[in-house]
Design a protein around this motif. Structure first.
Motif, mmCIF file in Angstrom:
data_model
loop_
_atom_site.group_PDB
_atom_site.id
_atom_site.type_symbol
_atom_site.label_atom_id
_atom_site.label_comp_id
_atom_site.label_asym_id
_atom_site.label_seq_id
_atom_site.Cartn_x
_atom_site.Cartn_y
_atom_site.Cartn_z
ATOM 1 N N MET A 285 0.326 5.429 3.176
ATOM 2 C CA MET A 285 -1.041 5.660 3.028
ATOM 3 C C MET A 285 -1.640 6.922 3.253
ATOM 4 S SD MET A 285 -2.383 3.633 0.180
ATOM 5 C CE MET A 285 -4.586 3.076 0.217
ATOM 6 N N PHE B 119 0.628 -1.526 0.380
ATOM 7 C CA PHE B 119 0.019 -0.098 0.205
ATOM 8 C C PHE B 119 0.991 0.851 -0.004
ATOM 9 C CE2 PHE B 119 -3.463 -2.797 0.920
ATOM 10 C CZ PHE B 119 -4.050 -2.493 0.283
ATOM 11 N N ASP C 42 -4.735 3.872 9.528
ATOM 12 C CA ASP C 42 -3.965 2.868 8.991
ATOM 13 C C ASP C 42 -2.639 2.316 9.249
ATOM 14 O OD1 ASP C 42 -4.681 2.146 5.484
ATOM 15 O OD2 ASP C 42 -2.936 1.998 6.423
ATOM 16 N N PHE C 43 -2.359 1.309 9.198
ATOM 17 C CA PHE C 43 -0.582 1.457 9.635
ATOM 18 C C PHE C 43 -0.089 1.044 8.217
ATOM 19 C CE2 PHE C 43 -0.098 -3.999 8.779
ATOM 20 C CZ PHE C 43 -0.504 -3.421 7.453
ATOM 21 N N SER C 44 -0.131 1.736 6.924
ATOM 22 C CA SER C 44 0.816 2.123 5.752
ATOM 23 C C SER C 44 1.589 3.445 6.437
ATOM 24 C CB SER C 44 0.205 1.443 4.311
ATOM 25 O OG SER C 44 0.623 2.538 3.389
ATOM 26 N N SER D 147 -12.170 7.381 2.426
ATOM 27 C CA SER D 147 -13.653 7.199 3.066
ATOM 28 C C SER D 147 -13.745 7.780 5.218
ATOM 29 C CB SER D 147 -13.078 5.407 3.755
ATOM 30 O OG SER D 147 -12.401 5.511 4.344
ATOM 31 N N ALA E 94 -7.994 1.479 8.411
ATOM 32 C CA ALA E 94 -7.626 0.541 7.309
ATOM 33 C C ALA E 94 -8.229 2.221 5.975
ATOM 34 C CB ALA E 94 -7.607 -0.054 7.207
ATOM 35 N N ALA E 95 -7.845 3.628 7.148
ATOM 36 C CA ALA E 95 -8.700 4.643 5.961
ATOM 37 C C ALA E 95 -7.524 5.025 5.372
ATOM 38 C CB ALA E 95 -8.871 5.870 7.014
ATOM 39 N N GLY E 96 -5.986 4.443 4.914
ATOM 40 C CA GLY E 96 -5.778 4.812 3.889
ATOM 41 C C GLY E 96 -5.459 6.037 3.497
ATOM 42 N N GLY F 99 -1.453 2.905 13.045
ATOM 43 C CA GLY F 99 -1.928 1.943 13.918
ATOM 44 C C GLY F 99 -2.167 0.617 13.795
ATOM 45 N N ASP F 100 -2.380 -0.597 13.822
ATOM 46 C CA ASP F 100 -2.404 -1.916 13.565
ATOM 47 C C ASP F 100 -3.635 -3.111 13.781
ATOM 48 O OD1 ASP F 100 -2.714 -5.032 12.991
ATOM 49 O OD2 ASP F 100 -0.467 -5.150 13.248
ATOM 50 N N ALA F 101 -4.684 -3.200 13.131
ATOM 51 C CA ALA F 101 -6.463 -3.450 13.066
ATOM 52 C C ALA F 101 -6.105 -4.541 14.077
ATOM 53 C CB ALA F 101 -7.086 -3.850 11.749
ATOM 54 N N TYR G 249 -3.363 6.108 -5.914
ATOM 55 C CA TYR G 249 -4.092 5.087 -4.636
ATOM 56 C C TYR G 249 -5.811 5.298 -5.836
ATOM 57 C CZ TYR G 249 -7.599 2.593 -1.796
ATOM 58 O OH TYR G 249 -8.861 2.447 -1.129
ATOM 59 N N ARG H 64 -19.419 4.726 -1.281
ATOM 60 C CA ARG H 64 -18.974 5.643 -0.100
ATOM 61 C C ARG H 64 -20.189 6.155 0.757
ATOM 62 N NH1 ARG H 64 -13.638 4.321 0.089
ATOM 63 N NH2 ARG H 64 -12.086 4.587 -1.396
ATOM 64 N N SER I 36 -13.653 0.450 5.588
ATOM 65 C CA SER I 36 -14.231 0.278 3.989
ATOM 66 C C SER I 36 -12.619 -0.304 3.313
ATOM 67 C CB SER I 36 -14.310 1.877 3.947
ATOM 68 O OG SER I 36 -15.399 1.976 3.422
ATOM 69 N N PHE I 37 -12.989 -1.332 2.542
ATOM 70 C CA PHE I 37 -12.356 -2.565 1.902
ATOM 71 C C PHE I 37 -11.335 -2.246 2.790
ATOM 72 C CE2 PHE I 37 -15.273 0.759 -0.274
ATOM 73 C CZ PHE I 37 -15.904 -0.441 -1.234
#
Ligand SMILES: C[S@@+](CC[C@H](N)C(=O)[O-])C[C@H]1O[C@@H](n2cnc3c(N)ncnc32)[C@H](O)[C@@H]1O
Length: 253
Positions: A85, A17, A80-82, A65, A59-61, A101-103, A24, A40, A119-120
């Protein structure tokens, strides 16, 4: 080549990611033929949150979203952890709170959010069931969860056409528009390997969520699951009734 395997090792997923982050959102719009915008809007309606409430977008990237909540005066945290992103997101929307942060091990206290959404993202998490438990932990009693995720078309002919698109057309288009086409081969493979609508509903129930329903969008290409964290002051829905509730609601979409 830079793509994660279907083992979804967190380091591989985050690096993939990071790599696709700059383009993206554009690539998403092209590959979904503009449908992501409609999907969305439906997710935001399902969340049904009010001005001033606090929402976790996991995981908001790049925060696409998360944007509708911020625009509506909702206090949204984009996690998100990337880092790649998150960086693109923060540059675009400095007003949104982006947190690394990690989910599967969220950096938030119990009962911190009025509602949570993803989302996704869930399909990419190495232990999705753990993420469902973590979202339950950080959501307040009575709070809502909304998940948007690619799923499985319900009508066989539509399913066959869509599988053709996923496995042949999508990687070919990605070669033209993305700097990392292999990431979109991962996308196609991970969608095919992902559990169907009822299966995900069962995972939600196993994690402790109640009042679970889902709605198919674009004939089941995407499913939006809705659930609630039990509230001790409210009568919970018996399991037998719950099983009836998670039957598909075949709405147009
Ligand atoms: C397809 S993007 C979705 C981004 C955004 N929610 C959207 O709708 O456009 C999936 C995101 O999930 C994130 N992700 C995957 N596994 C994660 C994990 N274990 N913890 C946090 N984020 C994760 C990835 O870094 C990526 O940004």
């Amino acid at each position: 080549m830079n793509r994660a395997s279907l083992e979804k090792r967190p380091d591989e997923v985050a690096t993939m990611f990071d790599d696709v982050a700059p383009k993206y959102d554009v690539v998403n719009d092209v590959l979904s033929m503009g449908q992501t915008r409609r999907w969305r809007r439906i997710v935001v309606d399902a969340m049904d949150v009010k001005v001033g409430q606090k929402v976790l977008d996991l995981a908001a990237g790049t925060g696409t979203s998360s944007e509708p909540y911020a625009d509506a005066g909702v206090d949204v945290v984009a996690c998100d952890f990337s880092l790649g992103m998150l960086k693109v997101g923060k540059r675009r929307r400095p007003d949104i709170d982006f947190i690394a942060g990690d989910a599967t091990n969220l950096p938030f206290a119990d009962n911190s959010f009025d509602a949570s959404t993803i989302s996704f993202g869930l399909r990419n998490v190495v232990e999705p069931r753990k993420a469902l438990e973590e979202m339950l932990r950080v959501t307040k009693p009575g709070g809502r969860l909304v998940i948007a995720e690619f799923s499985h078309p319900v009508v066989p002919l539509w399913r066959n056409l869509y599988t053709e698109y996923l496995m042949r057309a999508l990687p070919a288009i990605a070669t033209k528009v993305s700097s990392n086409p292999d990431a979109y081969v991962y996308l196609a493979e991970s969608i095919r390997a992902w559990p169907d609508q009822d299966h995900l509903a069962q995972w939600l129930s196993d994690a402790g969520w109640t009042d679970i329903t889902y709605r198919n969008l674009s004939g089941g290409i995407v499913a939006v699951h809705r659930a609630q964290k039990p509230d001790e002051h409210r009568e919970s829905v018996p399991v037998a009734k719950l099983r009836r509730q998670i039957k598909p609601r075949h709405q147009a979409g």
